[in-house]
Design a protein around this motif. Structure first.
Motif, PDB file in Angstrom:
ATOM      1  N   THR A 189       0.824  -1.213   0.000  1.00  0.00           N
ATOM      2  CA  THR A 189       0.000   0.000   0.000  1.00  0.00           C
ATOM      3  C   THR A 189       0.857   1.262   0.000  1.00  0.00           C
ATOM      4  O   THR A 189       0.447   2.300  -0.523  1.00  0.00           O
ATOM      5  N   ASP A 190       2.072   1.185   0.591  1.00  0.00           N
ATOM      6  CA  ASP A 190       2.973   2.340   0.574  1.00  0.00           C
ATOM      7  C   ASP A 190       3.350   2.691  -0.856  1.00  0.00           C
ATOM      8  O   ASP A 190       3.404   3.871  -1.231  1.00  0.00           O
ATOM      9  N   VAL A 191       3.608   1.670  -1.668  1.00  0.00           N
ATOM     10  CA  VAL A 191       3.981   1.904  -3.065  1.00  0.00           C
ATOM     11  C   VAL A 191       2.821   2.545  -3.823  1.00  0.00           C
ATOM     12  O   VAL A 191       3.017   3.445  -4.643  1.00  0.00           O
ATOM     13  N   ASP A 192       1.595   2.094  -3.541  1.00  0.00           N
ATOM     14  CA  ASP A 192       0.426   2.696  -4.189  1.00  0.00           C
ATOM     15  C   ASP A 192       0.336   4.184  -3.867  1.00  0.00           C
ATOM     16  O   ASP A 192       0.056   5.010  -4.743  1.00  0.00           O
ATOM     17  N   ARG A 193       0.574   4.518  -2.596  1.00  0.00           N
ATOM     18  CA  ARG A 193       0.499   5.925  -2.204  1.00  0.00           C
ATOM     19  C   ARG A 193       1.608   6.730  -2.879  1.00  0.00           C
ATOM     20  O   ARG A 193       1.411   7.897  -3.238  1.00  0.00           O
ATOM     21  N   GLU A 194       2.795   6.146  -3.028  1.00  0.00           N
ATOM     22  CA  GLU A 194       3.892   6.841  -3.703  1.00  0.00           C
ATOM     23  C   GLU A 194       3.526   7.130  -5.163  1.00  0.00           C
ATOM     24  O   GLU A 194       3.798   8.215  -5.684  1.00  0.00           O
ATOM     25  N   LEU A 239       6.890   1.975 -10.564  1.00  0.00           N
ATOM     26  CA  LEU A 239       7.485   1.971  -9.224  1.00  0.00           C
ATOM     27  C   LEU A 239       7.072   0.702  -8.497  1.00  0.00           C
ATOM     28  O   LEU A 239       5.912   0.295  -8.551  1.00  0.00           O
ATOM     29  N   ARG A 240       8.014   0.082  -7.810  1.00  0.00           N
ATOM     30  CA  ARG A 240       7.721  -1.195  -7.166  1.00  0.00           C
ATOM     31  C   ARG A 240       8.582  -1.364  -5.928  1.00  0.00           C
ATOM     32  O   ARG A 240       9.533  -0.619  -5.702  1.00  0.00           O
ATOM     33  N   ARG A 241       8.219  -2.321  -5.136  1.00  0.00           N
ATOM     34  CA  ARG A 241       9.004  -2.694  -3.954  1.00  0.00           C
ATOM     35  C   ARG A 241      10.009  -3.762  -4.377  1.00  0.00           C
ATOM     36  O   ARG A 241       9.651  -4.784  -4.935  1.00  0.00           O
ATOM     37  N   ARG A 242      11.285  -3.498  -4.108  1.00  0.00           N
ATOM     38  CA  ARG A 242      12.313  -4.472  -4.491  1.00  0.00           C
ATOM     39  C   ARG A 242      12.315  -5.656  -3.526  1.00  0.00           C
ATOM     40  O   ARG A 242      12.092  -5.501  -2.328  1.00  0.00           O
ATOM     41  N   GLU A 243      12.592  -6.800  -4.102  1.00  0.00           N
ATOM     42  CA  GLU A 243      12.780  -7.990  -3.271  1.00  0.00           C
ATOM     43  C   GLU A 243      14.177  -7.944  -2.645  1.00  0.00           C
ATOM     44  O   GLU A 243      15.076  -7.243  -3.120  1.00  0.00           O
ATOM     45  N   ALA A 284       4.621  12.008   7.041  1.00  0.00           N
ATOM     46  CA  ALA A 284       3.317  11.349   6.930  1.00  0.00           C
ATOM     47  C   ALA A 284       3.241  10.281   8.013  1.00  0.00           C
ATOM     48  O   ALA A 284       3.987   9.299   7.980  1.00  0.00           O
ATOM     49  N   ASP A 285       2.370  10.504   8.980  1.00  0.00           N
ATOM     50  CA  ASP A 285       2.240   9.548  10.077  1.00  0.00           C
ATOM     51  C   ASP A 285       1.596   8.246   9.641  1.00  0.00           C
ATOM     52  O   ASP A 285       1.739   7.219  10.288  1.00  0.00           O
ATOM     53  N   ASP A 286       0.870   8.303   8.535  1.00  0.00           N
ATOM     54  CA  ASP A 286       0.140   7.138   8.041  1.00  0.00           C
ATOM     55  C   ASP A 286       0.381   7.037   6.536  1.00  0.00           C
ATOM     56  O   ASP A 286       0.473   8.068   5.857  1.00  0.00           O
ATOM     57  N   PRO A 287       0.465   5.818   5.984  1.00  0.00           N
ATOM     58  CA  PRO A 287       0.674   5.708   4.526  1.00  0.00           C
ATOM     59  C   PRO A 287      -0.376   6.455   3.710  1.00  0.00           C
ATOM     60  O   PRO A 287      -0.086   6.927   2.606  1.00  0.00           O
TER      61      PRO A 287
END
Length: 726
Positions: A53-58, A116-120, A235-238
């Motif tokens: 969800t962090d990536v979606d917000r980014e 944009l993605r989360r790296r493994e 940002a206190d929350d994603p």
């Protein structure tokens, strides 16, 4: 690791950009302008610590920047970063190469940001600020030197490069020192290349470290204000990531940002645009491209692509994407309504609406004394008005500061002074004239705020000289006027000179075009002492700005000068307000309509009563010649007209029986009488209780109500009273 040691290293670097003393003011920045291009790099953390969800917000945050930027000549580049821990890996991914934000680029940026993605963990999942800052600086260095260069750095953690290839063969202590030096060099490169660093932290990010990071980059922001210098946003929350980045973007761009809240579609959200705004952008983060948006201005008019009017222009961007915007030049101030809708299956995500705007104010400067003696204290007044000549709302005054300086002959250094606001748009301060002042003086005020064009005003004066021959004092007083009205002011003048002088009265710093002063010029003869003149201020029908039913304060001032142009006195015009004159014609029309309505109501009531009085009613009574009641028949209420009946007389029990084709008929008149008719005979009019022969030994009467039998009188037909068949 912390960044404080890195900053120490930065200060040791012999770079001109870093050699400025901490207390020195940053170079003066030009006034904010929406068409001035800015060059952005958004560096997005892709480390393994991110949640999906962090990536979606980014991604949404990047899309919001693309549709919010006002200049089509600005450029945007998106970099993803983590770390390089194995051969063949790179710490930085060029997700979206730099390109000008024309209409097509704005639409495509959201698609590009989906990469944009989360790296493994196996792909290099650390957090290497060093490499991404270097890459951003290298790319921004190619932008024109006069244009601002901004790096937004989004991260959920701290510098983490212990597994990077470049430090792997070093012991822990040496690796740490090397990383600190490399980060210091990266900061120095950013400062030297005039790259501002605006960190955005969430998750486990260290706000203190991000503050140090922001302070290490280039410090000259979009305005020469402390609040315009780079600083971190958290940002206190994603869910707040996009809003935090937009806050950073707004500050870096010298914009105000107001958020109205969130709402799942279908539904409405209202967002307020200030009357100070000269340009605004409504940004809608829909969360789902299937959500559709409609925009309505404060007058309720729907704004669609192609909408045009005399004052404003409208530009849409991002429709069909997860984030869209409506950019408005010279927007109508007030509450704008954003209508959200979505098909079934696309209503689970809340949409957020915000507005970014910048604007302008108008001000003037007035002094309590135009010929102060050395050592005297002078009060300085600076009222602020909107571009529509109205007083600002207290919400529009946030962040506004007014400062002043006094310069002049004999004053070695400018004398600064501050002005405090009263919460209603007037700022007041005082400054003492230095004792060494000896000639002409200049009082200067400056209205400043992030998001507002600075407004600078200057007012000349002169040190008092003994034996001054000409003095004037203008008393304006307060008033509420209508277009076409005239207000009287009093001007008191003394002339102890040996020659006459001509005074001139004029307006200054006012937007109103329909104001006139009478007289404009006055000749004061020598030897005049405290003579009073009446000056008339007339308000024309066309003032050059909207006049409504709420009072609108006049801006600017009236200035009194002598024949050399020296100011003798002035009066601010904000004590005089103008309201729209209510025409008496609507009241006359309303009065006439009310009279007609009342007359119609009275006539209708009379007609109703006449019609009601004419309806058949009462009781038909049969009596013998001696007045004894033989039968009675209540007339059933009905419509206006004849009530038909028969008289049945079989010798023993005469009675009345209703019949649609009856021989007899009765009706009532509006006066309350009764008309009786038999067959084709002419009707006979009777008053209630009067009798009419109805045959041998029978008398027919009509009475109101139902008569009671007389005392001690028995009638064999009394039980028939009220029988529906009679």
């Amino acid at each position: 690791m912390t960044i404080s040691r890195v900053l120490c290293a930065v200060t040791a670097v012999s770079t001109a950009a870093l050699a400025l003393p901490a207390a020195a003011a940053a170079p003066a920045a030009p006034a904010p302008a929406s068409d001035r291009p800015v060059h952005y790099v958004v560096a997005v953390d892709q480390s393994a610590s991110l949640a999906p969800t962090d990536v979606d917000r980014e991604r949404e945050a990047v899309g919001a920047i693309a549709v919010s930027e006002p200049s089509n000549s600005s450029t945007l580049e998106v970099l993803g970063f983590a770390s390089a821990e194995e051969p063949g890996q790179t710490a930085v991914d060029k997700v979206c190469p730099a390109r000008a934000l024309d209409a097509l680029a704005r639409e495509k940026t959201a698609d590009c940001a989906r990469q944009l993605r989360r790296r493994e963990q196996s792909e290099g999942a650390g957090t290497d600020f060093i490499e991404v800052i270097r890459q951003a600086v290298a790319d921004l260095r190619t932008a024109p030197d006069a244009d601002p260069r901004v790096l937004f750095l989004m991260t959920d953690g701290v510098l983490e490069v212990k597994d990077s290839l470049k430090y792997r063969n070093l012991d822990a202590r040496t690796a740490k020192d090397a990383a600190e030096k490399d980060l210091a060099d990266a900061f120095a490169e950013a400062a030297a290349a005039k790259v501002q660093i605006w960190p955005l932290g969430f998750g486990k990010a260290d706000e203190g470290a991000l503050k140090e990071m922001a302070a290490a980059g280039y410090q000259a922001g979009c305005a020469n204000l402390k609040d315009a210098r780079p600083r971190p946003h958290m940002a206190d929350d994603p869910q707040q990531i996009s809003g935090a980045l937009q806050d950073a973007f707004a500050t870096a761009r010298c914009y105000y940002r107001d958020e109205s809240g969130s709402q799942r579609p279908p539904g409405d959200l209202d967002v307020r645009i200030s009357p100070l705004a000269t340009e605004g952008t409504i940004v809608v983060e829909k969360g789902d491209p299937a959500v559709t948006v409609a925009y309505y201005d404060p007058r309720g008019r729907r704004i669609e692509p192609g909408t045009r009017d005399a004052d404003s222009t409208y530009a849409f961007a991002g429709q069909g994407a997860a984030t869209e915007s409506l950019r408005i030049t010279r927007p109508l101030p007030g509450s704008w309504r954003v209508e959200l809708d979505a098909p079934e299956g696309h209503r689970d995500k809340a949409a957020t609406v915000s507005v970014l705007w910048h604007g302008a104010v108008r001000s003037t400067i007035s002094l309590s004394e135009y010929a102060p003696a050395p050592g005297a204290k002078v009060e300085v007044r600076v009222p602020i008005l909107t571009r529509e000549e109205s007083l600002p709302d207290p919400r529009d005054l946030r962040g506004i500061t007014v400062t002043g300086t006094l310069t002049g002959e004999g004053i070695a250094e400018p004398v600064p002074f501050a002005l405090a606001g009263d919460g209603r748009g007037r700022f007041t301060g005082a400054v003492t004239v230095p004792r060494q002042a000896s000639g002409d003086l200049m009082f200067t005020s400056k209205v400043s705020a992030i998001g507002l064009q600075p407004d600078v005003r200057s007012q000349p004066a002169a040190v008092f000289t003994p034996g001054r021959a000409l003095e004037a004092a203008l008393a304006l007083g307060g008033a509420e006027l209508h277009p076409g009205d005239t207000h009287e002011a009093q001007l008191t003048v003394s002339n102890t000179d040996t020659k006459p002088h001509t005074l001139t009265l004029a307006f200054a710093d006012t937007k109103a075009t329909g104001l006139t002063l009478t007289p404009r010029h006055l000749t004061v003869e020598p030897g005049t002492e405290a003579r009073r003149f009446t000056v008339r201020l007339a308000v024309g029908d066309r003032l050059g700005f909207p006049v409504g039913t709420d009072p609108t304060a006049l801006g600017g001032k009236i200035v009194v000068t002598d024949d050399t142009g020296t100011v003798l006195d002035d009066q601010l015009l904000d004590a005089v307000s103008v309201t729209k004159k209510l025409s008496v014609i609507p009241w006359i029309v309303a009065g006439v309509l009310l009279v007609l309505l009342l007359a119609g109501a009275v006539l209708a009531l009379k007609l109703y009563r006449r019609r009601r009085a004419a309806r058949p009613r009462g009781t038909l009574v049969l009596e013998d010649p001696w007045g004894r009641e033989l039968a009675s028949h209540p007339v059933l209420g009905g419509r206006e007209g004849w009530y038909r009946f028969d008289i049945v007389d079989d010798g023993d029990s005469p009675r009345v029986r209703r019949s649609a084709q009856g021989e007899w008929a009765m009706r009532r008149t509006p006066e309350g009488d009764a008309e009786l008719r038999r067959g084709g005979d002419e009707p006979v009019t009777l008053r209630p209780g009067e009798g009419l022969s109805a045959g041998d030994d029978l008398v027919l009467k009509v009475v109101d109500g139902t008569p009671a039998p007389p005392p001690d009188t028995w009638s064999p037909y009394a039980s028939e009273v009220g029988h529906p068949d009679l």
